[in-house]
Motif scaffolding. Structure first.
Motif, PDB file in Angstrom:
ATOM      1  N   GLY A  45      -4.759  14.291   9.850  1.00  0.00           N
ATOM      2  CA  GLY A  45      -3.476  13.979   8.757  1.00  0.00           C
ATOM      3  C   GLY A  45      -3.438  12.335   8.881  1.00  0.00           C
ATOM      4  O   GLY A  45      -3.419  11.671   7.582  1.00  0.00           O
ATOM      5  N   THR A  46      -3.180  11.624  10.016  1.00  0.00           N
ATOM      6  CA  THR A  46      -2.712  10.638  10.294  1.00  0.00           C
ATOM      7  C   THR A  46      -4.179   9.541   9.608  1.00  0.00           C
ATOM      8  O   THR A  46      -4.008   8.471   9.011  1.00  0.00           O
ATOM      9  CB  THR A  46      -2.577   9.907  11.607  1.00  0.00           C
ATOM     10  N   TRP A  47      -5.479  10.147   9.918  1.00  0.00           N
ATOM     11  CA  TRP A  47      -6.622   9.258   9.578  1.00  0.00           C
ATOM     12  C   TRP A  47      -6.771   9.302   8.025  1.00  0.00           C
ATOM     13  O   TRP A  47      -6.959   8.131   7.336  1.00  0.00           O
ATOM     14  CB  TRP A  47      -7.800  10.126  10.286  1.00  0.00           C
ATOM     15  N   MET A  48      -6.286  10.550   7.339  1.00  0.00           N
ATOM     16  CA  MET A  48      -6.383  10.276   5.754  1.00  0.00           C
ATOM     17  C   MET A  48      -5.375   9.495   5.343  1.00  0.00           C
ATOM     18  O   MET A  48      -5.553   9.100   4.201  1.00  0.00           O
ATOM     19  CB  MET A  48      -6.121  12.124   5.525  1.00  0.00           C
ATOM     20  N   TYR A  49      -4.037   9.627   5.758  1.00  0.00           N
ATOM     21  CA  TYR A  49      -3.122   8.600   5.452  1.00  0.00           C
ATOM     22  C   TYR A  49      -3.476   7.195   5.253  1.00  0.00           C
ATOM     23  O   TYR A  49      -3.355   6.362   4.356  1.00  0.00           O
ATOM     24  CB  TYR A  49      -1.800   8.653   6.261  1.00  0.00           C
ATOM     25  N   ARG A  50      -4.181   7.052   6.632  1.00  0.00           N
ATOM     26  CA  ARG A  50      -4.798   5.376   6.370  1.00  0.00           C
ATOM     27  C   ARG A  50      -5.869   5.191   5.517  1.00  0.00           C
ATOM     28  O   ARG A  50      -5.971   4.471   4.713  1.00  0.00           O
ATOM     29  CB  ARG A  50      -5.496   5.183   7.798  1.00  0.00           C
ATOM     30  N   ILE A  51      -6.703   6.150   5.154  1.00  0.00           N
ATOM     31  CA  ILE A  51      -7.917   6.243   4.069  1.00  0.00           C
ATOM     32  C   ILE A  51      -7.176   5.918   2.802  1.00  0.00           C
ATOM     33  O   ILE A  51      -7.643   5.216   2.090  1.00  0.00           O
ATOM     34  CB  ILE A  51      -8.717   7.308   4.206  1.00  0.00           C
ATOM     35  N   VAL A  52      -6.153   6.796   2.572  1.00  0.00           N
ATOM     36  CA  VAL A  52      -5.595   6.839   1.076  1.00  0.00           C
ATOM     37  C   VAL A  52      -4.726   5.574   1.047  1.00  0.00           C
ATOM     38  O   VAL A  52      -4.746   4.903  -0.159  1.00  0.00           O
ATOM     39  CB  VAL A  52      -4.571   8.136   0.962  1.00  0.00           C
ATOM     40  N   THR A  53      -4.090   5.107   1.889  1.00  0.00           N
ATOM     41  CA  THR A  53      -3.354   3.948   1.948  1.00  0.00           C
ATOM     42  C   THR A  53      -3.949   2.699   1.717  1.00  0.00           C
ATOM     43  O   THR A  53      -3.838   1.747   0.965  1.00  0.00           O
ATOM     44  CB  THR A  53      -2.563   3.854   3.278  1.00  0.00           C
ATOM     45  N   ASN A  54      -5.231   2.601   2.338  1.00  0.00           N
ATOM     46  CA  ASN A  54      -6.035   1.748   2.223  1.00  0.00           C
ATOM     47  C   ASN A  54      -6.788   1.518   0.859  1.00  0.00           C
ATOM     48  O   ASN A  54      -7.008   0.591   0.212  1.00  0.00           O
ATOM     49  CB  ASN A  54      -7.261   1.562   3.497  1.00  0.00           C
ATOM     50  N   ARG A  55      -6.970   2.856   0.233  1.00  0.00           N
ATOM     51  CA  ARG A  55      -7.575   2.980  -1.013  1.00  0.00           C
ATOM     52  C   ARG A  55      -6.747   2.522  -2.052  1.00  0.00           C
ATOM     53  O   ARG A  55      -6.996   1.775  -2.943  1.00  0.00           O
ATOM     54  CB  ARG A  55      -8.133   4.459  -1.209  1.00  0.00           C
ATOM     55  N   CYS A  56      -5.326   2.767  -1.961  1.00  0.00           N
ATOM     56  CA  CYS A  56      -4.182   2.400  -2.786  1.00  0.00           C
ATOM     57  C   CYS A  56      -4.151   0.900  -2.701  1.00  0.00           C
ATOM     58  O   CYS A  56      -3.903   0.213  -3.696  1.00  0.00           O
ATOM     59  CB  CYS A  56      -2.984   3.200  -2.490  1.00  0.00           C
ATOM     60  N   LEU A  57      -4.125   0.277  -1.512  1.00  0.00           N
ATOM     61  CA  LEU A  57      -3.875  -1.306  -1.305  1.00  0.00           C
ATOM     62  C   LEU A  57      -4.973  -1.766  -2.143  1.00  0.00           C
ATOM     63  O   LEU A  57      -4.639  -2.714  -2.848  1.00  0.00           O
ATOM     64  CB  LEU A  57      -4.038  -1.614  -0.003  1.00  0.00           C
ATOM     65  N   ASN A  58      -6.239  -1.304  -2.044  1.00  0.00           N
ATOM     66  CA  ASN A  58      -7.327  -1.998  -2.735  1.00  0.00           C
ATOM     67  C   ASN A  58      -7.201  -1.877  -4.270  1.00  0.00           C
ATOM     68  O   ASN A  58      -7.331  -2.964  -4.938  1.00  0.00           O
ATOM     69  CB  ASN A  58      -8.791  -1.331  -2.548  1.00  0.00           C
ATOM     70  N   ILE A  59      -6.727  -0.736  -4.735  1.00  0.00           N
ATOM     71  CA  ILE A  59      -6.538  -0.502  -6.167  1.00  0.00           C
ATOM     72  C   ILE A  59      -5.287  -1.537  -6.620  1.00  0.00           C
ATOM     73  O   ILE A  59      -5.459  -2.182  -7.503  1.00  0.00           O
ATOM     74  CB  ILE A  59      -6.322   0.795  -6.578  1.00  0.00           C
ATOM     75  N   LEU A  60      -4.388  -1.481  -5.745  1.00  0.00           N
ATOM     76  CA  LEU A  60      -3.135  -2.491  -6.118  1.00  0.00           C
ATOM     77  C   LEU A  60      -3.584  -3.953  -6.368  1.00  0.00           C
ATOM     78  O   LEU A  60      -3.118  -4.721  -7.086  1.00  0.00           O
ATOM     79  CB  LEU A  60      -2.094  -2.265  -5.191  1.00  0.00           C
TER      80      LEU A  60
END
Length: 195
Positions: A85-100
């Motif tokens: 779960g923590t690993w996925m939060y990091r992946i999603v957060t990084n993906r969103c950060l790149n999009i932003l």
């Protein structure tokens, strides 16, 4: 799952964490059913996070889907230093950060759809005031850097601990505190008329 997780903890209980470990190991060996269990378990929370960060449901769905596809491909290299779960939060957060980061400058706010007023609000002045407040909040959030917005969202809207955010974003707790502080200060300044 019973009850809500304590603030700052991933949205699972101890039993699910150990089950996540088993499902992650099986998925890393190519078991698609085990990975499907992990997706069903974690997708709702990750989608809420991505929607809050990106402000667009369709874009958030794409980001989460891409994150799971990337995770599936990377599972054989997953070392288990954190929970799935923590690993996925990091992946999603990084993906969103790149999009932003890629979307700056953002679309003018007058192109964003107005959210309908709640059904119980009938006074026109209340409707107008609510729309004005929402507009100002959206505008204030758009002034935050992507890094500040992610830290502020995880802390304020998701109720995550500084330690969890630091681990998810990949920075120190002190840096998280600084970003959240700066975001709050900037939002307070931007929304001063509503205080």
């Amino acid at each position: 799952m019973t009850g809500n997780p304590p603030p700052g903890e991933p949205p699972d209980v101890e039993g699910e964490r150990s089950d996540d470990t088993l499902m992650t190991e099986r998925a890393a060996e190519g078991d698609e059913d085990a990975f499907a269990v992990l997706v069903r378990r974690h997708a709702p929370a990750l989608l809420r996070l991505a929607t809050r960060l990106l402000g667009d449901r369709a874009e958030a769905e794409d980001a989460v889907q891409e994150a799971f596809v990337g995770a599936w491909r990377s599972l054989p290299e997953f070392q288990g230093r954190s929970s799935f779960g923590t690993w996925m939060y990091r992946i999603v957060t990084n993906r969103c950060l790149n999009i932003l980061r890629a979307r700056r400058p953002q679309a003018p706010l007058n192109e964003l759809p107005d959210l309908p007023a709640p059904a119980y609000t009938t006074a026109p002045d209340r409707i107008t005031e609510g729309r004005a407040a929402l507009h100002d909040v959206q505008e204030a959030l758009s002034t935050l850097s992507p890094e500040q917005r992610i830290c502020w969202t995880l802390r304020t809207l998701d109720g995550r601990s500084y330690a969890f955010i630091a681990k998810t974003v990949g920075i120190s707790e002190q840096a998280v505190r600084a970003r959240v502080f700066r975001a709050r200060r900037q939002l307070t300044h931007s929304l001063g008329a509503w205080q």
